[in-house]
Design a protein around this motif. Structure first.
Motif, PDB file in Angstrom:
ATOM      1  N   HIS A  20      -4.665 -35.837 -20.455  1.00  0.00           N
ATOM      2  CA  HIS A  20      -3.531 -36.633 -19.982  1.00  0.00           C
ATOM      3  C   HIS A  20      -3.744 -38.125 -20.238  1.00  0.00           C
ATOM      4  O   HIS A  20      -2.806 -38.840 -20.578  1.00  0.00           O
ATOM      5  N   LEU A  21      -4.975 -38.597 -20.080  1.00  0.00           N
ATOM      6  CA  LEU A  21      -5.230 -40.009 -20.350  1.00  0.00           C
ATOM      7  C   LEU A  21      -5.029 -40.313 -21.834  1.00  0.00           C
ATOM      8  O   LEU A  21      -4.499 -41.370 -22.196  1.00  0.00           O
ATOM      9  N   THR A  22      -5.440 -39.378 -22.703  1.00  0.00           N
ATOM     10  CA  THR A  22      -5.218 -39.549 -24.136  1.00  0.00           C
ATOM     11  C   THR A  22      -3.729 -39.634 -24.436  1.00  0.00           C
ATOM     12  O   THR A  22      -3.275 -40.495 -25.199  1.00  0.00           O
ATOM     13  N   PHE A  23      -2.954 -38.738 -23.829  1.00  0.00           N
ATOM     14  CA  PHE A  23      -1.514 -38.720 -24.063  1.00  0.00           C
ATOM     15  C   PHE A  23      -0.840 -39.977 -23.504  1.00  0.00           C
ATOM     16  O   PHE A  23      -0.030 -40.623 -24.186  1.00  0.00           O
ATOM     17  N   ILE A  24      -1.147 -40.348 -22.276  1.00  0.00           N
ATOM     18  CA  ILE A  24      -0.502 -41.510 -21.658  1.00  0.00           C
ATOM     19  C   ILE A  24      -0.830 -42.782 -22.440  1.00  0.00           C
ATOM     20  O   ILE A  24       0.028 -43.647 -22.629  1.00  0.00           O
ATOM     21  N   THR A  25      -2.072 -42.886 -22.900  1.00  0.00           N
ATOM     22  CA  THR A  25      -2.458 -44.053 -23.701  1.00  0.00           C
ATOM     23  C   THR A  25      -1.567 -44.166 -24.932  1.00  0.00           C
ATOM     24  O   THR A  25      -1.055 -45.246 -25.260  1.00  0.00           O
ATOM     25  N   ALA A  26      -1.354 -43.043 -25.610  1.00  0.00           N
ATOM     26  CA  ALA A  26      -0.514 -43.051 -26.809  1.00  0.00           C
ATOM     27  C   ALA A  26       0.938 -43.323 -26.466  1.00  0.00           C
ATOM     28  O   ALA A  26       1.611 -44.143 -27.096  1.00  0.00           O
ATOM     29  N   ALA A  27       1.447 -42.618 -25.442  1.00  0.00           N
ATOM     30  CA  ALA A  27       2.873 -42.691 -25.122  1.00  0.00           C
ATOM     31  C   ALA A  27       3.284 -44.044 -24.568  1.00  0.00           C
ATOM     32  O   ALA A  27       4.401 -44.511 -24.819  1.00  0.00           O
ATOM     33  N   ALA A  28       2.416 -44.698 -23.812  1.00  0.00           N
ATOM     34  CA  ALA A  28       2.783 -45.977 -23.199  1.00  0.00           C
ATOM     35  C   ALA A  28       2.405 -47.172 -24.060  1.00  0.00           C
ATOM     36  O   ALA A  28       3.123 -48.178 -24.091  1.00  0.00           O
ATOM     37  N   HIS A  29       1.273 -47.081 -24.759  1.00  0.00           N
ATOM     38  CA  HIS A  29       0.807 -48.250 -25.506  1.00  0.00           C
ATOM     39  C   HIS A  29       1.734 -48.601 -26.662  1.00  0.00           C
ATOM     40  O   HIS A  29       2.126 -49.767 -26.814  1.00  0.00           O
ATOM     41  N   GLU A  30       2.073 -47.622 -27.498  1.00  0.00           N
ATOM     42  CA  GLU A  30       2.856 -47.929 -28.692  1.00  0.00           C
ATOM     43  C   GLU A  30       4.209 -48.574 -28.372  1.00  0.00           C
ATOM     44  O   GLU A  30       4.546 -49.615 -28.934  1.00  0.00           O
ATOM     45  N   PRO A  31       5.026 -47.975 -27.481  1.00  0.00           N
ATOM     46  CA  PRO A  31       6.304 -48.632 -27.167  1.00  0.00           C
ATOM     47  C   PRO A  31       6.131 -50.039 -26.621  1.00  0.00           C
ATOM     48  O   PRO A  31       6.854 -50.961 -27.004  1.00  0.00           O
ATOM     49  N   ALA A  32       5.169 -50.216 -25.703  1.00  0.00           N
ATOM     50  CA  ALA A  32       4.987 -51.535 -25.094  1.00  0.00           C
ATOM     51  C   ALA A  32       4.482 -52.559 -26.107  1.00  0.00           C
ATOM     52  O   ALA A  32       4.961 -53.700 -26.151  1.00  0.00           O
ATOM     53  N   ALA A  33       3.520 -52.172 -26.938  1.00  0.00           N
ATOM     54  CA  ALA A  33       2.950 -53.107 -27.914  1.00  0.00           C
ATOM     55  C   ALA A  33       3.969 -53.534 -28.953  1.00  0.00           C
ATOM     56  O   ALA A  33       4.137 -54.729 -29.240  1.00  0.00           O
ATOM     57  N   HIS A  34       4.657 -52.574 -29.535  1.00  0.00           N
ATOM     58  CA  HIS A  34       5.614 -52.905 -30.590  1.00  0.00           C
ATOM     59  C   HIS A  34       6.840 -53.626 -30.035  1.00  0.00           C
ATOM     60  O   HIS A  34       7.383 -54.522 -30.679  1.00  0.00           O
ATOM     61  N   THR A  35       7.264 -53.246 -28.842  1.00  0.00           N
ATOM     62  CA  THR A  35       8.412 -53.925 -28.233  1.00  0.00           C
ATOM     63  C   THR A  35       8.052 -55.353 -27.857  1.00  0.00           C
ATOM     64  O   THR A  35       8.860 -56.274 -28.030  1.00  0.00           O
ATOM     65  N   THR A  36       6.848 -55.568 -27.350  1.00  0.00           N
ATOM     66  CA  THR A  36       6.399 -56.927 -27.034  1.00  0.00           C
ATOM     67  C   THR A  36       6.403 -57.800 -28.275  1.00  0.00           C
ATOM     68  O   THR A  36       6.922 -58.927 -28.272  1.00  0.00           O
ATOM     69  N   ALA A  37       5.859 -57.284 -29.367  1.00  0.00           N
ATOM     70  CA  ALA A  37       5.794 -58.059 -30.614  1.00  0.00           C
ATOM     71  C   ALA A  37       7.187 -58.379 -31.140  1.00  0.00           C
ATOM     72  O   ALA A  37       7.475 -59.528 -31.519  1.00  0.00           O
ATOM     73  N   HIS A  38       8.059 -57.387 -31.149  1.00  0.00           N
ATOM     74  CA  HIS A  38       9.400 -57.612 -31.692  1.00  0.00           C
ATOM     75  C   HIS A  38      10.208 -58.540 -30.794  1.00  0.00           C
ATOM     76  O   HIS A  38      10.954 -59.403 -31.278  1.00  0.00           O
ATOM     77  N   ALA A  39      10.076 -58.390 -29.475  1.00  0.00           N
ATOM     78  CA  ALA A  39      10.794 -59.269 -28.548  1.00  0.00           C
ATOM     79  C   ALA A  39      10.302 -60.710 -28.677  1.00  0.00           C
ATOM     80  O   ALA A  39      11.093 -61.662 -28.612  1.00  0.00           O
ATOM     81  N   LEU A  40       9.000 -60.886 -28.860  1.00  0.00           N
ATOM     82  CA  LEU A  40       8.468 -62.238 -29.084  1.00  0.00           C
ATOM     83  C   LEU A  40       9.063 -62.842 -30.350  1.00  0.00           C
ATOM     84  O   LEU A  40       9.425 -64.028 -30.376  1.00  0.00           O
ATOM     85  N   TRP A  41       9.169 -62.027 -31.393  1.00  0.00           N
ATOM     86  CA  TRP A  41       9.764 -62.523 -32.633  1.00  0.00           C
ATOM     87  C   TRP A  41      11.216 -62.941 -32.402  1.00  0.00           C
ATOM     88  O   TRP A  41      11.639 -64.012 -32.856  1.00  0.00           O
ATOM     89  N   LEU A  42      11.984 -62.118 -31.685  1.00  0.00           N
ATOM     90  CA  LEU A  42      13.382 -62.455 -31.412  1.00  0.00           C
ATOM     91  C   LEU A  42      13.498 -63.777 -30.664  1.00  0.00           C
ATOM     92  O   LEU A  42      14.307 -64.642 -31.004  1.00  0.00           O
ATOM     93  N   LEU A  43      12.670 -63.933 -29.645  1.00  0.00           N
ATOM     94  CA  LEU A  43      12.783 -65.120 -28.805  1.00  0.00           C
ATOM     95  C   LEU A  43      12.254 -66.361 -29.502  1.00  0.00           C
ATOM     96  O   LEU A  43      12.802 -67.456 -29.330  1.00  0.00           O
ATOM     97  N   LEU A  44      11.194 -66.221 -30.259  1.00  0.00           N
ATOM     98  CA  LEU A  44      10.688 -67.378 -31.002  1.00  0.00           C
ATOM     99  C   LEU A  44      11.702 -67.813 -32.049  1.00  0.00           C
ATOM    100  O   LEU A  44      11.875 -69.010 -32.307  1.00  0.00           O
ATOM    101  N   ASP A  45      12.382 -66.849 -32.639  1.00  0.00           N
ATOM    102  CA  ASP A  45      13.425 -67.179 -33.603  1.00  0.00           C
ATOM    103  C   ASP A  45      14.590 -67.884 -32.917  1.00  0.00           C
ATOM    104  O   ASP A  45      15.193 -68.801 -33.463  1.00  0.00           O
TER     105      ASP A  45
END
Length: 443
Positions: free
Chosen positions: A233-258
């Motif tokens: 479960h820890l392996t799954f949660i790490t995958a399921a939560a990390h990717e959306p949060a990491a990529h969304t954070t990066a893209h949202a930062l790009w939107l706002l910096l722009d």
């Protein structure tokens, strides 16, 4: 109209780096060619699958677990030799005892445990973990005046937050973060490091069994999970939560910096939420994800799908089609498909955790480094992972003091870091393969 089930020779190859060089164009072409919402694809050379293109097809498939199971035991080609013995998919899709891999009563039990465990951890504790991790990570580069906000910020914050929620001490979380990045980056010893991480998760479960605390692992122990179930479960949660949060954070930062060039105030909470929402709609963390296996012959999207066939979730094409509806407000509507549909959808507590990490990371960065400006950006190629994130965001800002005393966290692997004892020998894994593994199912 029902099309023949045989895959055409020109079917989209999801494993081909060139095939998805321009995702919007690819999705438009597929939607035009297969308007009923299902497209034949190849997952790797000679391994067929079906890509879901529309919301209607996703709903049909993902809300009917009896006909379209999550359990890999139903995937015909995984067991009849079509998926080669040395295929990376065998490592990725090995059956595990967690909420993602099970169906029926086992899935129901796991889901209830996960939802209750997340609910039992106070919102205040979660917020505290997120805020501390965000500030600690900013402390690692705030005195430099320059940073890549993907490699040094967005790609590490979610994983470190999860490690704190698991009950790890800060330095253990940092060690896990450094090791996990080697796996995701396809380092030479990626499989060796992954084996170490699995053992670390098992050891954490045993430790919390003897010394319970106010953390997710202790909740799993109290609910009756054994060590293997907790590890999976820890392996799954790490995958399921990390990717959306990491990529969304990066893209949202790009939107706002722009948008800064348009004199938009980033410290507005509503602006941050709107940017995060827009990111999930316009750049879903994953364009595609292998996810369902037919248990019987059935009609889907104009095709006869045979028992044992593999169906792939198509968040990219489905959301591209949904965005054409002028009534959809992508800055406020939260019905995006990234978090799934049906019984296997991400519970609201998990979705809220991922969104809280992304929103806090974006807002806190602007408050501490208010004059941050974008120097250079680079988009990650989709074919390297079907991930629609930003590969780098190089920024400049006025250096500022750290909030925490003492040496900042070391977020890169140190040559002096001792190896965890293991009987698993290191194996070679190319960077391209590592990214492909991560994208098909992030370990």
């Amino acid at each position: 109209m029902t099309y023949p089930s045989r895959h055409p020779t020109d079917a989209l190859r999801l494993h081909d780096p060139e095939a998805l060089a321009d995702p919007p164009e690819v999705w438009d072409r597929l939607l035009e060619r297969y308007p009923e919402g299902l497209a034949p694809v190849y997952l790797s050379e000679g391994v067929p699958g079906w890509l879901m293109l529309t919301l209607d097809v996703h709903q049909q498939v993902m809300q009917d677990p009896d006909t379209f199971a999550r359990d890999v035991d139903h995937w015909r080609d995984f067991h009849n030799g079509v998926v080669p013995e040395r295929s990376p998919m065998r490592a990725i899709y090995t059956k595990r005892r967690n909420v993602w891999n099970e169906d029926g009563p086992a899935h129901k039990r796991y889901r209830e445990i996960v939802v209750q465990a997340l609910s039992n951890i106070s919102h205040r504790r979660i917020v505290s973990h997120v805020e501390e991790v965000v500030d600690r990570v900013i402390d690692t580069f705030c005195t430099d005046g320059r940073a890549d906000l993907v490699t040094r910020y967005a790609s590490v914050v979610p994983l470190l937050v999860l490690c704190r929620l698991y009950g790890m001490e800060p330095q253990e979380g940092v060690a896990v973060c450094s090791a996990q990045r080697r796996v995701w980056d396809g380092a030479e010893d990626a499989l060796h490091v992954h084996a170490q991480l699995q053992r670390r998760m098992t050891a954490l479960a045993r430790r919390r069994r003897e010394e319970p605390g106010a953390d997710l692992v202790s909740e799993f122990v109290a609910a009756g999970m054994d060590d293997e179930e907790i590890r999976d479960h820890l392996t799954f949660i790490t995958a399921a939560a990390h990717e959306p949060a990491a990529h969304t954070t990066a893209h949202a930062l790009w939107l706002l910096l722009d948008r800064k060039s348009q004199v938009v105030q980033l410290h507005s909470g509503s602006t941050v939420r709107e940017a995060v929402n827009s990111s999930l709609w316009h750049a879903p963390p994953m364009h595609t994800l292998i996810g369902r296996f037919a248990t019987r012959d059935t009609e889907v999207g104009g095709f006869t799908v045979a028992a044992g066939d593999c169906l792939v979730m198509g968040f990219g094409p489905a959301q591209q089609l949904l965005r054409r509806d002028e009534r959809l407000d992508t800055e406020t509507n939260r019905s995006y498909m990234t978090f799934g549909l049906g019984p296997h959808s991400c519970p609201s507590s998990g979705r809220d955790l991922a969104l809280a990490i992304a929103e806090t990371a974006v807002q806190r960065l602007d408050r501490r480094l208010p004059d941050t400006v974008l120097v250079d950006e680079q988009w990650q190629g989709v074919a390297a992972g079907r991930l629609s994130g930003v590969e780098s965001l190089r920024v400049a800002f006025t250096p500022t003091d750290r909030l925490y005393e003492g040496a900042p966290w070391q977020l890169t692997a140190s040559p002096s870091t001792p190896e965890t004892p293991t009987e698993t020998p290191p194996r070679t894994l190319s960077t391209r393969l590592g990214r492909w593994l991560r994208s098909m199912w992030p370990e």
